[in-house]
Structures are given as C-alpha cells and as structure tokens.
Design a protein around this motif. Structure first.
Motif, PDB file in Angstrom:
ATOM      1  N   SER A 119       0.500  -0.705   0.103  1.00 20.66           N
ATOM      2  CA  SER A 119      -0.224  -0.067  -0.090  1.00 20.66           C
ATOM      3  C   SER A 119       0.987   0.885   0.033  1.00 20.66           C
ATOM      4  O   SER A 119       1.914   0.911   0.190  1.00 20.66           O
ATOM      5  CB  SER A 119      -0.886  -0.227   1.012  1.00 20.66           C
ATOM      6  OG  SER A 119      -0.121  -0.375   2.309  1.00 20.66           O
ATOM      7  N   GLY A 120       0.165   2.199  -0.681  1.00 18.36           N
ATOM      8  CA  GLY A 120       1.153   3.381  -0.306  1.00 18.36           C
ATOM      9  C   GLY A 120       1.880   3.681  -2.042  1.00 18.36           C
ATOM     10  O   GLY A 120       2.901   5.108  -2.130  1.00 18.36           O
ATOM     11  N   PHE A 121       2.646   2.236  -2.632  1.00 17.55           N
ATOM     12  CA  PHE A 121       3.342   2.648  -4.067  1.00 17.55           C
ATOM     13  C   PHE A 121       2.988   1.439  -4.684  1.00 17.55           C
ATOM     14  O   PHE A 121       1.935   0.861  -4.193  1.00 17.55           O
ATOM     15  CB  PHE A 121       4.075   2.598  -3.681  1.00 17.55           C
ATOM     16  CG  PHE A 121       4.896   1.291  -2.818  1.00 17.55           C
ATOM     17  CD1 PHE A 121       4.753   1.483  -1.449  1.00 17.55           C
ATOM     18  CD2 PHE A 121       5.204   0.457  -3.806  1.00 17.55           C
ATOM     19  CE1 PHE A 121       5.749   0.362  -0.570  1.00 17.55           C
ATOM     20  CE2 PHE A 121       5.283  -0.635  -3.099  1.00 17.55           C
ATOM     21  CZ  PHE A 121       5.584  -0.946  -1.852  1.00 17.55           C
ATOM     22  N   ARG A 122       2.533   1.774  -6.085  1.00 15.92           N
ATOM     23  CA  ARG A 122       2.626   0.620  -6.950  1.00 15.92           C
ATOM     24  C   ARG A 122       3.080   0.097  -7.462  1.00 15.92           C
ATOM     25  O   ARG A 122       4.538  -0.202  -6.969  1.00 15.92           O
ATOM     26  CB  ARG A 122       2.176   1.585  -8.372  1.00 15.92           C
ATOM     27  CG  ARG A 122       1.306   2.010  -8.660  1.00 15.92           C
ATOM     28  CD  ARG A 122       1.267   3.179 -10.418  1.00 15.92           C
ATOM     29  NE  ARG A 122       1.447   2.672 -11.237  1.00 15.92           N
ATOM     30  CZ  ARG A 122       0.498   1.952 -12.060  1.00 15.92           C
ATOM     31  NH1 ARG A 122      -0.847   2.720 -11.929  1.00 15.92           N
ATOM     32  NH2 ARG A 122       0.922   1.432 -13.084  1.00 15.92           N
ATOM     33  N   LEU A 123       2.894  -1.417  -7.424  1.00 21.17           N
ATOM     34  CA  LEU A 123       3.462  -2.353  -7.189  1.00 21.17           C
ATOM     35  C   LEU A 123       4.434  -2.608  -8.299  1.00 21.17           C
ATOM     36  O   LEU A 123       5.685  -2.723  -8.024  1.00 21.17           O
ATOM     37  CB  LEU A 123       2.673  -3.945  -6.798  1.00 21.17           C
ATOM     38  CG  LEU A 123       3.017  -5.252  -7.108  1.00 21.17           C
ATOM     39  CD1 LEU A 123       4.381  -4.920  -5.494  1.00 21.17           C
ATOM     40  CD2 LEU A 123       1.816  -6.372  -7.082  1.00 21.17           C
ATOM     41  N   ASP A 124       4.233  -1.883  -9.771  1.00 21.99           N
ATOM     42  CA  ASP A 124       4.932  -1.710 -10.958  1.00 21.99           C
ATOM     43  C   ASP A 124       6.232  -0.898 -10.839  1.00 21.99           C
ATOM     44  O   ASP A 124       7.066  -0.955 -11.593  1.00 21.99           O
ATOM     45  CB  ASP A 124       4.055  -2.185 -11.845  1.00 21.99           C
ATOM     46  CG  ASP A 124       3.052  -1.291 -12.190  1.00 21.99           C
ATOM     47  OD1 ASP A 124       2.515  -0.809 -12.804  1.00 21.99           O
ATOM     48  OD2 ASP A 124       3.103   0.148 -11.190  1.00 21.99           O
ATOM     49  N   SER A 125       6.175  -0.642  -9.573  1.00 21.16           N
ATOM     50  CA  SER A 125       6.919   0.776  -9.956  1.00 21.16           C
ATOM     51  C   SER A 125       8.381   0.741  -9.551  1.00 21.16           C
ATOM     52  O   SER A 125       9.010   2.095  -9.107  1.00 21.16           O
ATOM     53  CB  SER A 125       6.352   2.268  -9.233  1.00 21.16           C
ATOM     54  OG  SER A 125       6.024   2.414  -7.639  1.00 21.16           O
TER      55      SER A 125
END
Length: 124
Positions: free
Chosen positions: A24-30
């Motif tokens: 949570s809090g960020f995109r997994l693909d980033s």
C-alpha cells in the motif's frame, strides 16, 4: 503498513503453500519487490534471499528454491505472491517481503522497506 505478508502456516514435507504480500502507498509495478526468509534461531544472521522481481520484470531465485518456488504479482491487487512447492523442512522460516532494488552483500539486501513476516513451518 506499506507491506503486509500473510498466508504462512504448517505444511507437511512435499506439500505446497502460497504466501502473499499486499503493498500500500505505492504501485507494485513501480519498484522491485522480493521475498526473503529467516530461519528460526538464526535471527543474528539476518534474512536470506529467496526471490526478487526487478522493476523491469526480471525474476531471480536463490539456488536453494529454484524450480520449487515461483514469484508472481497481481498489479491490479497490488499483491505479490510466492508459490512454494515440494517444501522441505529446511524451508521452515519466517518469510518477509520487501521493496526496493535488490543488491547482494549490502545491508538489508539493498531493500528500502520491509514488512512483517509470516511463519512457514514444514514438518510432519
């Protein structure tokens, strides 16, 4: 909590189990994402490398789990999985997920953020 592992439990040798890590809090693909484990009684040694997926999608495994474990991700659910098959007693450990760019031989494997682990016990 930015990373939360779940799905651990007791499994017999030769069995299978899938553990999950929701971010949570960020995109997994980033970012890169990885699984690490710490065997009971070896806390002083730190967590050991299991598998990583880099931010550009490259996947790697530790030799000890190659052919038995599979890392995958559902970007829509922001969840990464570790499918474990043919489990052995020596796979018993607390499994952690972490985000960042994996780098061997540096503190915390170069990972930026770690979640709480989930315990996997392989025993008959």
């Amino acid at each position: 909590v930015p990373l939360q592992a779940s799905g651990g439990g007791l499994v017999q040798p030769g069995g299978s189990l899938r553990v999950s890590c929701t971010v949570s809090g960020f995109r997994l693909d980033s970012t890169g994402i990885g699984w690490f484990r710490q065997a009971p009684g070896k806390e002083s040694e730190g967590a050991s490398y299991v598998s990583t997926r880099t931010r550009d999608g490259r996947i790697n495994y530790a030799d000890s789990v190659k052919g038995r474990f599979t890392i995958s991700a559902d970007n829509a659910k922001n969840t990464v999985y570790l499918q474990m098959t043919n489990l052995r007693p020596e796979d018993t450990a607390t499994y952690f997920c972490a985000s960042g760019d994996y780098a061997p031989d540096v503190p915390f494997h170069g990972m930026d953020s770690w979640g709480k682990g989930t315990l996997v016990t392989v025993s008959s």
